[in-house]
Write an enzyme that holds these catalytic residues in place. Sequence first.
Site, PDB file in Angstrom:
ATOM      1  N   LYS A 199      -6.113   0.685   2.977  1.00  0.00           N
ATOM      2  CA  LYS A 199      -6.145   1.053   1.451  1.00  0.00           C
ATOM      3  C   LYS A 199      -6.649   2.358   1.465  1.00  0.00           C
ATOM      4  O   LYS A 199      -6.170   3.041   0.495  1.00  0.00           O
ATOM      5  CB  LYS A 199      -6.723  -0.130   0.732  1.00  0.00           C
ATOM      6  CG  LYS A 199      -5.842  -1.318   0.867  1.00  0.00           C
ATOM      7  CD  LYS A 199      -6.726  -2.618   0.003  1.00  0.00           C
ATOM      8  CE  LYS A 199      -5.708  -3.920   0.011  1.00  0.00           C
ATOM      9  NZ  LYS A 199      -5.559  -4.247   1.454  1.00  0.00           N
ATOM     10  N   LYS A 202      -8.376  -5.071  -5.827  1.00  0.00           N
ATOM     11  CA  LYS A 202      -8.122  -5.512  -4.673  1.00  0.00           C
ATOM     12  C   LYS A 202      -9.274  -5.412  -3.711  1.00  0.00           C
ATOM     13  O   LYS A 202      -9.888  -4.145  -4.037  1.00  0.00           O
ATOM     14  CB  LYS A 202      -6.703  -4.942  -4.097  1.00  0.00           C
ATOM     15  CG  LYS A 202      -6.794  -3.611  -3.685  1.00  0.00           C
ATOM     16  CD  LYS A 202      -5.696  -3.016  -3.219  1.00  0.00           C
ATOM     17  CE  LYS A 202      -4.392  -2.873  -4.360  1.00  0.00           C
ATOM     18  NZ  LYS A 202      -3.168  -2.414  -3.655  1.00  0.00           N
ATOM     19  N   ARG A 209       8.435  -1.530   1.792  1.00  0.00           N
ATOM     20  CA  ARG A 209       7.822  -1.351   3.014  1.00  0.00           C
ATOM     21  C   ARG A 209       8.771  -0.184   3.572  1.00  0.00           C
ATOM     22  O   ARG A 209       9.911  -0.528   3.929  1.00  0.00           O
ATOM     23  CB  ARG A 209       7.773  -2.465   3.836  1.00  0.00           C
ATOM     24  CG  ARG A 209       7.482  -2.103   5.337  1.00  0.00           C
ATOM     25  CD  ARG A 209       6.068  -1.415   5.515  1.00  0.00           C
ATOM     26  NE  ARG A 209       5.132  -1.891   5.140  1.00  0.00           N
ATOM     27  CZ  ARG A 209       4.239  -3.010   5.643  1.00  0.00           C
ATOM     28  NH1 ARG A 209       4.545  -3.659   6.785  1.00  0.00           N
ATOM     29  NH2 ARG A 209       3.189  -3.522   4.794  1.00  0.00           N
ATOM     30  N   ARG A 235       9.985  -5.987  -1.168  1.00  0.00           N
ATOM     31  CA  ARG A 235       9.535  -7.322  -1.403  1.00  0.00           C
ATOM     32  C   ARG A 235       9.262  -7.497  -2.679  1.00  0.00           C
ATOM     33  O   ARG A 235       8.285  -6.851  -3.214  1.00  0.00           O
ATOM     34  CB  ARG A 235       8.296  -7.491  -0.465  1.00  0.00           C
ATOM     35  CG  ARG A 235       8.566  -7.273   1.047  1.00  0.00           C
ATOM     36  CD  ARG A 235       7.339  -6.768   1.825  1.00  0.00           C
ATOM     37  NE  ARG A 235       6.628  -5.530   1.298  1.00  0.00           N
ATOM     38  CZ  ARG A 235       5.540  -4.863   1.694  1.00  0.00           C
ATOM     39  NH1 ARG A 235       4.780  -5.604   2.552  1.00  0.00           N
ATOM     40  NH2 ARG A 235       5.083  -3.838   1.315  1.00  0.00           N
ATOM     41  N   ARG A 267       2.621 -10.081  -6.941  1.00  0.00           N
ATOM     42  CA  ARG A 267       2.369  -9.565  -5.522  1.00  0.00           C
ATOM     43  C   ARG A 267       3.892  -9.933  -5.018  1.00  0.00           C
ATOM     44  O   ARG A 267       4.447 -11.063  -5.068  1.00  0.00           O
ATOM     45  CB  ARG A 267       1.523 -10.535  -4.912  1.00  0.00           C
ATOM     46  CG  ARG A 267       0.235 -10.492  -5.359  1.00  0.00           C
ATOM     47  CD  ARG A 267      -1.019 -11.466  -4.632  1.00  0.00           C
ATOM     48  NE  ARG A 267      -0.636 -12.666  -5.011  1.00  0.00           N
ATOM     49  CZ  ARG A 267      -1.123 -13.672  -4.231  1.00  0.00           C
ATOM     50  NH1 ARG A 267      -2.130 -13.780  -3.434  1.00  0.00           N
ATOM     51  NH2 ARG A 267      -0.649 -14.923  -4.404  1.00  0.00           N
ATOM     52  N   ASP A 322       3.470   1.340   1.801  1.00  0.00           N
ATOM     53  CA  ASP A 322       3.849   0.537   0.830  1.00  0.00           C
ATOM     54  C   ASP A 322       4.045   1.410  -0.418  1.00  0.00           C
ATOM     55  O   ASP A 322       3.244   2.098  -0.947  1.00  0.00           O
ATOM     56  CB  ASP A 322       2.895  -0.712   0.478  1.00  0.00           C
ATOM     57  CG  ASP A 322       2.757  -1.499   1.656  1.00  0.00           C
ATOM     58  OD1 ASP A 322       3.728  -1.700   2.291  1.00  0.00           O
ATOM     59  OD2 ASP A 322       1.655  -2.370   1.686  1.00  0.00           O
ATOM     60  N   GLU A 374      -0.437   1.551  -0.259  1.00  0.00           N
ATOM     61  CA  GLU A 374      -1.364   1.444   1.122  1.00  0.00           C
ATOM     62  C   GLU A 374      -0.523   2.121   2.094  1.00  0.00           C
ATOM     63  O   GLU A 374       0.842   2.350   2.235  1.00  0.00           O
ATOM     64  CB  GLU A 374      -1.339   0.004   1.413  1.00  0.00           C
ATOM     65  CG  GLU A 374      -2.136  -0.923   0.475  1.00  0.00           C
ATOM     66  CD  GLU A 374      -2.486  -2.368   0.952  1.00  0.00           C
ATOM     67  OE1 GLU A 374      -2.124  -2.745   2.027  1.00  0.00           O
ATOM     68  OE2 GLU A 374      -2.686  -3.084  -0.115  1.00  0.00           O
ATOM     69  N   ASN A 419      -0.186   1.263   6.191  1.00  0.00           N
ATOM     70  CA  ASN A 419      -0.571   0.134   7.101  1.00  0.00           C
ATOM     71  C   ASN A 419      -0.528   0.829   8.581  1.00  0.00           C
ATOM     72  O   ASN A 419       0.665   1.456   8.647  1.00  0.00           O
ATOM     73  CB  ASN A 419       0.544  -0.992   6.889  1.00  0.00           C
ATOM     74  CG  ASN A 419       0.412  -1.643   5.536  1.00  0.00           C
ATOM     75  OD1 ASN A 419      -0.335  -2.473   5.480  1.00  0.00           O
ATOM     76  ND2 ASN A 419       1.061  -1.063   4.602  1.00  0.00           N
TER      77      ASN A 419
END
Length: 315
Positions: free
Chosen positions: A125, A160, A210, A225, A233, A273, A281, A283
């Site tokens: 993050k 978050k 993603r 997503r 979410r 993301d 984000e 990842n």
Amino acid sequence: MKFLFLADPLDRFKIYKDSTYAMMREAAARGHELWACEPRHLAWRTGSRVVARATPVLLTGVSDPWYEAGEPQVVELASFDAVLMRKDPPFDTEYFYATHLLEQAEREGARVFNSARALRDHPEKLAVMEFPQFIAPTLVSRDAEEIREFHAEHGDVVLKPLDGMGGMGIFRVGPDGLNLGSIIETLNQGGTRTIMIQRYLPQIVQGDKRVLVIGGEPIPYVLARIPQGSEIRGNLAAGGKGVAQPLNERDRETARAIGRVLAPRGLLLIGLDIIGECVTEINVTSPTCFQEIAQQTGYDVACTFIDALEAALAG
């Protein structure tokens, strides 16, 4: 070549969607030798090299059982051609210690992907903060008053935890500030834990995309997503629906710009993301969605990844 996959227990793999399994399958198809272990199997004894109690693995080509395990052996990490760190989050203290053991193994000659230091230096993050031109207004703080001021400025925000995964612990607070105090107390635990607050992005209804970046270059498809029902979410673990889409030009430019900064630091594979045009984000621990993209588009992400891995080893 001889590859060690440092991952969660193989018995827990859901091979119909697991990206690490897709990597293993492609590597095996090319004749590479597969081994596996968990972070708890790493050890470093005084005067010796870092070792793992690792198991040779043969893929069966069927779903049950999907692998055959040989006898575990104590093997130096430097004896493998590549060590692939694919342990799922959370990035807890044990993960942190594992990166130190892996970094020592790198000093001994091991090739670790993603590199241990890069994993440690790029919390998923916090890593976005290096790229302010690509992100929404964001605050990282544990101070309740500062968080309230950020909410007052932006009106609609998402809060978050920094160590969350799969959409866990994400809250949206609208302009009315309903439950903001309670949410702050829950997440920052009385001011003892740092959290992230971002301006809410309404484009989430079109999906949290993603974007996989391999060797600094994005692959040509994303997995959007899409939140279902009343959810905000899009995470698949939170019930989001994964829809593969072609990578648009704006996201390609963003992914290439970030990828070309991070790849030289030892991040062979990252997963961005993106909501709307904003990166939320980065990842780095065990980016997923290989199989969902391959199943919907025919684009073999695992093949691209193993190509990049082989090129990195040859370089």
